[in-house]
Design a protein around this motif. Structure first.
Motif: not given
Length: 163
Positions: A110, A113, A140
């Motif tokens: 996370d 990204l 993702s």
């Protein structure tokens, strides 16, 4: 000298007792194969990140500021941490609850990204090589795949970590 040697032998046997215990956690085959596939894709994402770096450095344009390269460095670190954490889940015996490790892996992904999006937004989407966009899609997809791992059924072993 004999006293020191005796202490070393006792210390080594104590360490062996602590680390020789095979209790712990293992991952069921189905989920293990899923994690292996995700790790392979993650390694390809790292290669794409490296290709992005090389392409942007070779372009000769000063699209990326020093501060933005810092964001890229944090992205690189998060991807490396993800790879190491995921790799440790594939060991034969896992000492810590895999659910916790998996949550850490997802957290690193996370963060990676988020940094990738920040990097893209800072230099402008048109300035990002296509390989960078592919890397972002891979990150993702990895997050989505990791969230589909069936935690209650994926892990077997003791309820407490090995000592």
């Amino acid at each position: 000298m004999d006293k020191v040697l005796g202490n070393v032998v006792r210390l080594q046997s104590g360490i062996g007792q602590l680390t020789g215990d095979r209790r712990g956690y293992t991952i069921a085959a189905k989920e293990r194969h899923m994690l292996i596939s995700i790790l392979r894709d993650l390694r390809e994402s790292v290669n794409r990140k490296d290709a992005t770096y090389e392409a942007l450095r070779a372009s000769g344009e000063s699209i990326v500021s020093a501060e933005t390269w810092d964001v890229f460095a944090v992205l690189s670190g998060d991807m490396l941490k993800t790879e190491l954490a995921l790799d440790s889940l594939l060991c034969e015996h896992i000492r810590f609850p895999p659910e916790e490790s998996l949550r850490s892996v997802v957290g690193y992904l996370d963060a990676a990204l988020k940094r990738a999006k920040e990097f893209r937004d800072t230099i402008g989407e048109p300035n990002c090589p296509m390989v960078f966009h592919i890397m972002m899609a891979d990150l993702s997809s990895a997050i989505d795949a990791l969230r589909r791992v069936d935690l209650p059924h994926a892990f077997t072993g003791s309820q407490t970590p090995a000592r």
